[in-house]
Write a protein that holds these residues in place. Structure first.
Motif, short mmCIF file in Angstrom:
data_model
loop_
_atom_site.label_atom_id
_atom_site.label_comp_id
_atom_site.label_asym_id
_atom_site.label_seq_id
_atom_site.Cartn_x
_atom_site.Cartn_y
_atom_site.Cartn_z
N ILE A 1 -34.99 -26.54 11.59
CA ILE A 1 -33.95 -26.93 12.54
C ILE A 1 -33.79 -25.82 13.56
O ILE A 1 -33.47 -24.68 13.22
N GLY A 2 -34.02 -26.14 14.83
CA GLY A 2 -34.04 -25.14 15.89
C GLY A 2 -32.65 -24.70 16.34
O GLY A 2 -31.61 -25.25 15.93
N TYR A 3 -32.66 -23.72 17.21
CA TYR A 3 -31.46 -23.06 17.71
C TYR A 3 -30.46 -24.05 18.31
O TYR A 3 -30.82 -24.91 19.12
N SER A 4 -29.19 -23.94 17.90
CA SER A 4 -28.07 -24.70 18.46
C SER A 4 -28.21 -26.22 18.30
O SER A 4 -27.64 -26.98 19.08
N ALA B 1 -35.83 -29.90 17.42
CA ALA B 1 -35.93 -28.99 18.56
C ALA B 1 -34.59 -28.32 18.85
O ALA B 1 -33.52 -28.83 18.50
N SER B 2 -34.66 -27.18 19.54
CA SER B 2 -33.45 -26.46 19.94
C SER B 2 -32.55 -27.36 20.79
O SER B 2 -33.02 -28.14 21.61
N HIS B 3 -31.24 -27.23 20.57
CA HIS B 3 -30.21 -27.94 21.32
C HIS B 3 -30.25 -29.45 21.15
O HIS B 3 -29.58 -30.18 21.90
N ALA B 4 -30.97 -29.94 20.17
CA ALA B 4 -31.00 -31.39 19.93
C ALA B 4 -29.69 -31.86 19.31
O ALA B 4 -29.02 -31.12 18.58
N TYR B 5 -29.34 -33.11 19.60
CA TYR B 5 -28.22 -33.77 18.94
C TYR B 5 -28.79 -34.90 18.09
O TYR B 5 -29.31 -35.89 18.64
N VAL B 6 -28.74 -34.74 16.79
CA VAL B 6 -29.31 -35.73 15.88
C VAL B 6 -28.18 -36.57 15.32
O VAL B 6 -27.38 -36.11 14.51
N GLY C 1 -36.17 -34.34 19.27
CA GLY C 1 -35.54 -33.55 20.32
C GLY C 1 -34.82 -34.44 21.29
O GLY C 1 -35.09 -35.64 21.41
N GLY C 2 -33.85 -33.84 22.01
CA GLY C 2 -33.13 -34.56 23.05
C GLY C 2 -31.69 -34.84 22.69
O GLY C 2 -31.20 -34.50 21.61
N LEU C 3 -30.98 -35.45 23.65
CA LEU C 3 -29.57 -35.81 23.53
C LEU C 3 -29.38 -37.28 23.89
O LEU C 3 -29.29 -37.60 25.08
N PRO C 4 -29.33 -38.19 22.93
CA PRO C 4 -29.49 -37.95 21.50
C PRO C 4 -30.96 -37.75 21.14
O PRO C 4 -31.86 -38.08 21.93
N ALA C 5 -31.21 -37.26 19.95
CA ALA C 5 -32.58 -36.95 19.55
C ALA C 5 -33.39 -38.22 19.35
O ALA C 5 -32.90 -39.24 18.89
N LYS C 6 -34.65 -38.12 19.72
CA LYS C 6 -35.61 -39.19 19.47
C LYS C 6 -36.92 -38.55 19.03
O LYS C 6 -37.11 -37.33 19.15
#
Length: 233
Positions: A176-179, A195-200, A212-217
């Motif tokens: 699980i990456g940073y933040s 990925a970093s800064h992802a929202y899962v 990765g991403g917001l939201p994660a995919k």
């Protein structure tokens, strides 16, 4: 040191019985615990190293179990409620800081053996939910995991709450990456990378994927990862 404080240190359950020294006194004050209620248990097994570990329990029938050879630094454990359980498997490492917060009843946080944590907040905000993390996971820094929104959203039509709390499941060997923020209902498969800064959010992700991403995919599949810095071919 007055006699009452000395007796408190000698009899404290987190210190070795009968051993009082300046080092133990410093250890006592940097690893404080406050336990209020009935049938609460704090179990530190052999080889656990602690630096600035604080425990607060208010409720009944709660259990904290730290398995052998864990390393905890700047760690807070807060349990408010009854019949809750925190378990850290063998050789779990907290390198910088962590907080484990369980609020409500019949909740649990389970961290599998050989998992490493840079810094993270594990938050259970309501009863009957849990966070389960598998073995050999690697959490970077500033990670947040939460099973609850910590408030209610009400439907105007039904007058009922529409945002229930949900469990979080992270299987074995997940990086699980940073933040990254892992939200309620997330199920992350084996050998994944977040990925970093992802929202899962509340979705299920299959094994061997990068999220990765917001939201994660899903960004990529058919991958694995290693803690070693392997050479490129």
């Amino acid at each position: 040191m007055n006699a009452a404080l000395k007796r408190k240190i000698i009899n404290h359950p987190l210190l070795y019985k009968g051993i009082v020294s300046l080092a133990n006194i410093r250890y006592f004050f940097s690893n404080l615990s406050s336990v209020k209620g009935r049938n609460n248990r704090i179990i530190f097994k052999e080889g656990v190293l602690r630096k600035k570990v604080q425990i607060k329990i208010m409720g009944h029938n709660n259990t904290v179990t730290i398995h052998p050879n864990c390393r905890l630094k700047n760690t807070k454990i807060i349990i408010l409620g009854s019949n809750n359980c925190l378990t850290l498997g063998e050789k779990v490492m907290v390198y910088e800081s962590a907080s484990f917060e369980l609020e409500g009843s019949n909740t649990s946080i389970n961290i599998g053996k050989n998992t490493t944590i840079g810094s993270a907040n594990f938050m259970i905000g309501e009863s009957d939910t849990n966070i389960n993390i598998g073995e050999d996971c690697m959490l970077s820094r500033n990670i947040i995991l939460s099973t609850s929104d910590y408030h209610s959203i009400i439907s105007l039509e039904t007058k009922e709450r529409i945002n229930p709390p949900k469990n979080i499941t992270i299987k074995n060997h997940v990086w699980i990456g940073y933040s990254a923020y892992i939200s309620k209902g997330a199920i992350i498969g084996n050998n994944c990378i977040v990925a970093s800064h992802a929202y899962v959010g509340g979705k299920k992700f299959k094994d061997h994927t990068i999220l990765g991403g917001l939201p994660a995919k899903q960004l990529r599949e058919n991958i694995n990862w290693s803690r070693e810095k392997l050479p490129f071919k």
